[in-house]
Design an enzyme around this catalytic site. Structure first.
Site, mmCIF file in Angstrom:
data_model
loop_
_atom_site.group_PDB
_atom_site.id
_atom_site.type_symbol
_atom_site.label_atom_id
_atom_site.label_comp_id
_atom_site.label_asym_id
_atom_site.label_seq_id
_atom_site.Cartn_x
_atom_site.Cartn_y
_atom_site.Cartn_z
ATOM 1 N N ASP A 21 0.824 -1.209 0.000
ATOM 2 C CA ASP A 21 0.000 0.000 0.000
ATOM 3 C C ASP A 21 0.858 1.259 0.000
ATOM 4 O O ASP A 21 2.023 1.220 0.404
ATOM 5 C CB ASP A 21 -0.855 0.032 1.267
ATOM 6 C CG ASP A 21 -2.166 -0.696 1.082
ATOM 7 O OD1 ASP A 21 -2.446 -1.130 -0.036
ATOM 8 O OD2 ASP A 21 -2.902 -0.814 2.078
ATOM 9 N N LYS B 167 -3.544 3.109 -2.538
ATOM 10 C CA LYS B 167 -4.858 3.721 -2.446
ATOM 11 C C LYS B 167 -4.695 4.918 -1.539
ATOM 12 O O LYS B 167 -4.427 4.767 -0.381
ATOM 13 C CB LYS B 167 -5.864 2.757 -1.797
ATOM 14 C CG LYS B 167 -6.410 1.707 -2.719
ATOM 15 C CD LYS B 167 -6.963 0.523 -1.944
ATOM 16 C CE LYS B 167 -7.942 0.882 -0.876
ATOM 17 N NZ LYS B 167 -9.241 1.366 -1.297
ATOM 18 N N MET C 23 -7.342 9.357 9.732
ATOM 19 C CA MET C 23 -7.930 9.958 8.531
ATOM 20 C C MET C 23 -8.788 11.181 8.876
ATOM 21 O O MET C 23 -9.912 11.335 8.390
ATOM 22 C CB MET C 23 -8.799 8.922 7.784
ATOM 23 C CG MET C 23 -7.984 7.758 7.260
ATOM 24 S SD MET C 23 -8.989 6.469 6.531
ATOM 25 C CE MET C 23 -9.381 5.484 7.965
HETATM 26 N N1 SAH Z 1 -4.002 0.259 9.012
HETATM 27 C C1 SAH Z 1 -3.403 1.528 9.342
HETATM 28 C C2 SAH Z 1 -4.381 2.676 9.174
HETATM 29 C C3 SAH Z 1 -4.848 2.847 7.737
HETATM 30 S S1 SAH Z 1 -5.934 4.210 7.556
HETATM 31 C C4 SAH Z 1 -2.861 1.475 10.782
HETATM 32 O O1 SAH Z 1 -3.130 0.521 11.499
HETATM 33 O O2 SAH Z 1 -2.131 2.390 11.167
HETATM 34 C C5 SAH Z 1 -4.819 5.495 7.111
HETATM 35 C C6 SAH Z 1 -4.635 6.447 8.262
HETATM 36 O O3 SAH Z 1 -3.718 5.900 9.214
HETATM 37 C C7 SAH Z 1 -4.010 7.773 7.879
HETATM 38 O O4 SAH Z 1 -4.952 8.653 7.311
HETATM 39 C C8 SAH Z 1 -3.548 8.250 9.234
HETATM 40 O O5 SAH Z 1 -4.627 8.708 10.004
HETATM 41 C C9 SAH Z 1 -3.049 6.953 9.871
HETATM 42 N N2 SAH Z 1 -1.600 6.759 9.723
HETATM 43 C C10 SAH Z 1 -0.985 5.733 9.122
HETATM 44 N N3 SAH Z 1 0.363 5.849 9.228
HETATM 45 C C11 SAH Z 1 0.586 6.988 9.916
HETATM 46 C C12 SAH Z 1 1.755 7.656 10.367
HETATM 47 N N4 SAH Z 1 2.991 7.194 10.126
HETATM 48 N N5 SAH Z 1 1.611 8.807 11.070
HETATM 49 C C13 SAH Z 1 0.392 9.299 11.342
HETATM 50 N N6 SAH Z 1 -0.750 8.710 10.937
HETATM 51 C C14 SAH Z 1 -0.660 7.576 10.243
#
Ligand code: SAH
Length: 263
Positions: free
Chosen positions: A46, A68, A179
């Site tokens: 991803d 995505k 998000m």
């Molecule tokens: N499965 C992922 C989340 C996917 S949804 C998890 O468990 O972290 C995508 C959202 O994850 C982004 O919009 C943000 O809110 C968050 N996110 C993912 N990586 C991040 C990072 N390094 N720093 C801050 N927010 C992050």
């Protein structure tokens, strides 16, 4: 080269491993996840997976992007699921690499449902989700009895209608929104309407756990303006709660931008 511990699961041909890559720091990938990457024939990753994690793939593994990202042209979820089934049917070891944990707002459920329907065997390798990684790397470790992870954005593209804002505020425990940047103003309004004090500390973390980590420490009242002034960009999480006061004292990881105005 890492000596992998004995007893790690064998990655068999025709299997799909759904692996959480963690929030960015390659050190936060699990040993099992790294072992899977080292054995995989193809890695379908991803957009959120950090380049440092991808760099740990062996040169012989084929890397395939299934990026995505909100607002940009993206591969449709059913197409990704179909692709996983097709690659597994070719007898390949398919590693599906997703940011954070595959099941925390990661649509891992849709992919596993497709694998089950197609009779493809799979393994789930959890990852460190952005809230857990982000809170630790912004210095907010512990000090609360509960924490709620929420999405600021549902499949319609708006703030979820199903959230019980007054119950969330009444519980008085930290809330971590994923998000949420594009709907931050609406989230703030909902929280204030539900009785949350506008002096409530808010910490917004962009690119948490990476060298580009940026942290804005503000209050419910000031966070929209502070986030705009700091030009924070996604991916970011928004953490709301009294416990966020700890941030200033406990920040240990270098952050590009810190505006500690929590009083
Ligand atoms: N499965 C992922 C989340 C996917 S949804 C998890 O468990 O972290 C995508 C959202 O994850 C982004 O919009 C943000 O809110 C968050 N996110 C993912 N990586 C991040 C990072 N390094 N720093 C801050 N927010 C992050």
């Amino acid at each position: 080269m890492i000596d992998f511990p004995a007893g790690l699961a064998e990655f068999e041909p025709g299997w799909v491993w759904l692996v959480g890559a963690g929030p960015g720091d390659p050190g936060l990938l699990s040993v099992l996840g790294l072992h899977g990457m080292r054995c995989a024939d193809v890695i379908v990753y991803d957009a959120l997976v950090s380049p440092e994690v991808l760099a740990m793939a062996p040169p012989e593994a084929h890397l395939e992007s299934a990026g995505k990202r909100g607002g940009r042209p993206s591969i449709r979820q059913p197409d990704i699921s179909r692709r996983l089934v097709m690659l597994a049917a070719q007898g390949l070891r398919v590693l599906r690499l997703k940011g954070g944990d595959p099941f925390v707002f990661g649509r891992g459920g849709e992919e596993t449902s497709a694998l089950i329907a197609a009779g493809v065997p799979f393994r789930l390798v959890p990852g460190i989700t952005a809230a857990v990684g982000g809170l630790a790397y912004a210095g907010m470790h512990g000090g609360f009895a509960a924490v709620t992870l929420l999405t600021g954005h549902d499949t319609r593209g708006g703030v979820p209608l199903s959230l019980n804002w007054s119950a969330l505020v009444k519980a008085g425990q930290p809330l971590v929104f994923y998000m949420a940047l594009s709907h931050l103003e609406e989230i703030v309004d909902r929280l204030v309407e539900a009785g949350c004090a506008d002096s409530m500390p808010v910490v917004v973390m962009s690119r948490a756990t990476t060298p580009k980590q940026s942290v804005v420490a503000a209050t419910l009242r000031s966070c929209v303006a502070e986030v705009a002034a700091a030009e924070l960009t996604p991916p970011a999480i928004v953490a709301v709660g009294e416990a966020m006061r700890m941030h200033k004292a406990l920040a240990w990881f270098p952050s590009a931008c810190v505006t500690p105005d929590i009083k």
